[in-house]
Design an enzyme around this catalytic site. Structure first.
Site, PDB file in Angstrom:
ATOM      1  N   SER A   1     -11.481   8.964  -5.593  1.00  0.00           N
ATOM      2  CA  SER A   1     -12.211  10.020  -4.893  1.00  0.00           C
ATOM      3  C   SER A   1     -13.578  10.100  -5.543  1.00  0.00           C
ATOM      4  CB  SER A   1     -11.466  11.353  -5.061  1.00  0.00           C
ATOM      5  OG  SER A   1     -12.281  12.448  -4.707  1.00  0.00           O
TER       6      SER A   1
ATOM      7  N   TYR B   1      -7.040  18.124 -10.285  1.00  0.00           N
ATOM      8  CA  TYR B   1      -7.237  16.969  -9.408  1.00  0.00           C
ATOM      9  C   TYR B   1      -8.289  16.021  -9.978  1.00  0.00           C
ATOM     10  CZ  TYR B   1      -8.559  14.321  -5.215  1.00  0.00           C
ATOM     11  OH  TYR B   1      -8.852  13.315  -4.318  1.00  0.00           O
TER      12      TYR B   1
ATOM     13  N   ILE C   1       0.848  -1.195   0.000  1.00  0.00           N
ATOM     14  CA  ILE C   1       0.000   0.000   0.000  1.00  0.00           C
ATOM     15  C   ILE C   1       0.880   1.241   0.000  1.00  0.00           C
ATOM     16  CG2 ILE C   1      -0.276  -0.230   2.508  1.00  0.00           C
ATOM     17  CD1 ILE C   1      -2.966   1.256   2.233  1.00  0.00           C
TER      18      ILE C   1
ATOM     19  N   GLY D   1       1.403   5.590   0.232  1.00  0.00           N
ATOM     20  CA  GLY D   1       0.865   6.781   0.887  1.00  0.00           C
ATOM     21  C   GLY D   1       0.380   6.543   2.296  1.00  0.00           C
TER      22      GLY D   1
ATOM     23  N   GLY E   1      -4.424   6.202   4.366  1.00  0.00           N
ATOM     24  CA  GLY E   1      -3.385   5.218   4.071  1.00  0.00           C
ATOM     25  C   GLY E   1      -2.794   4.633   5.336  1.00  0.00           C
TER      26      GLY E   1
ATOM     27  N   SER F   1       1.890   7.611   5.298  1.00  0.00           N
ATOM     28  CA  SER F   1       2.444   8.450   6.366  1.00  0.00           C
ATOM     29  C   SER F   1       1.359   9.124   7.195  1.00  0.00           C
ATOM     30  CB  SER F   1       3.387   9.509   5.794  1.00  0.00           C
ATOM     31  OG  SER F   1       2.688  10.400   4.946  1.00  0.00           O
ATOM     32  N   SER F   2       0.137   9.216   6.657  1.00  0.00           N
ATOM     33  CA  SER F   2      -0.952   9.879   7.377  1.00  0.00           C
ATOM     34  C   SER F   2      -2.283   9.462   6.763  1.00  0.00           C
ATOM     35  CB  SER F   2      -0.796  11.412   7.308  1.00  0.00           C
ATOM     36  OG  SER F   2      -0.917  11.862   5.971  1.00  0.00           O
ATOM     37  N   GLY F   3      -3.363   9.924   7.397  1.00  0.00           N
ATOM     38  CA  GLY F   3      -4.692   9.790   6.820  1.00  0.00           C
ATOM     39  C   GLY F   3      -5.153   8.363   6.612  1.00  0.00           C
TER      40      GLY F   3
END
Length: 276
Positions: free
Chosen positions: A138, A151, A7, A9, A15, A11-13
């Site tokens: 998204s 985006y 997986i 991404g 993920g 480092s935060s959120g």
């Protein structure tokens, strides 16, 4: 047999939360991030949850590093059962406010990175006759939104790529899916690049949009809940191409998917930039 899940991404959120959640469900999780200096929060969360993660550096825009990472994971773990393309980056700005480097950056992170990683793992999954590729897109991958031109463009692109690949990959035993969160309370928002509203032609429109967006994120889904939905998709015994992480996301995406002439979406999003 437990899944080996790669997986991006984390480092935060969502993920970060998805990596921990998947490990608690018994998966062997290779959690990657661009900057390992930011890994302490993930390590602390894994320790608190009583799970062990294999944490590695990966900038999804670096094709050589991506190829090395996949090769190293295969050498160390013997297989990759599931790829979760989670790394992403946001940008606020309408076409005239964006320069081409900013647009290319959106494509590099949100489209080309997932495409390249997908290409890297497909041969292994094809030979194994099984595998899953989940790309966290998204609701902006189905609904174009004001001041999200670059985006949404990149997210539309990656959804189109994955939807085109899905029926072919499925014949080879590989499930290709997208997961569509709506507003999620995470560091993603604070990291979004955005222009100063200023006093130009777009000032009032952008101010109205930012005010509306702040309200939406005040009632956002938690990253823990979104991560649980991602884990459900990654471990489901039933195939679906399109997943959402909340009822709000399902309703929002559905507005676009049934909107044959496009007016339904435009009627809704016009209200986002009304200034009074």
């Amino acid at each position: 047999m437990n899944q080996v899940i790669l997986i991006t991404g984390t480092s935060s959120g969502i993920g970060l939360d998805a990596a921990v959640e998947l490990a608690t469900r018994g998966a062997t999780v290779v959690a990657t991030m661009r900057d390992l200096a930011k890994a302490d929060v993930l390590r602390d969360r894994a320790l608190a949850a009583g799970v062990v993660l294999d944490i590695r550096a990966l900038d999804v825009t670096d094709e050589d590093q991506a190829a090395d990472c996949v090769a190293d994971v295969l050498a160390d773990h013997g297989r990759i059962d599931t790829l979760i393309n989670n790394a992403g980056r946001g940008a606020v700005g309408s076409a005239e406010q964006l320069n081409m480097d900013e647009i290319r950056d959106q494509l590099a992170v949100n489209y080309l990175g997932p495409v390249h990683l997908t290409k890297l793992v497909l041969p292994v999954m094809r030979e194994a006759g099984s595998g899953r590729i989940l790309t966290i897109t998204s609701v902006g991958g189905a609904v174009g939104q004001p001041f999200a031109d670059a985006y949404c463009g990149a997210k539309f692109a990656v959804e189109g790529f994955m939807q085109s690949l899905a029926p072919v990959a499925q014949q080879l035993g590989v499930w290709v899916s997208v997961v569509e969160p709506a507003a999620v309370a995470s560091d993603f928002v604070s990291n979004v690049q955005r222009p100063d509203p200023g006093t130009g032609a777009y000032a009032a429109l952008l101010s109205a949009y930012l005010q509306r967006t702040a309200g939406a994120f005040a009632n956002a889904q938690s990253s823990v809940d979104a991560a649980a939905a991602i884990a459900d998709a990654a471990t489901s015994s039933t195939y679906r191409f399109r997943w959402q992480t909340s009822q709000a996301a399902t309703a929002f995406v559905g507005m676009s998917l049934k909107d044959l002439d496009g007016e339904g979406v435009l009627a809704a999003t016009r209200t986002w930039i009304a200034s009074g």
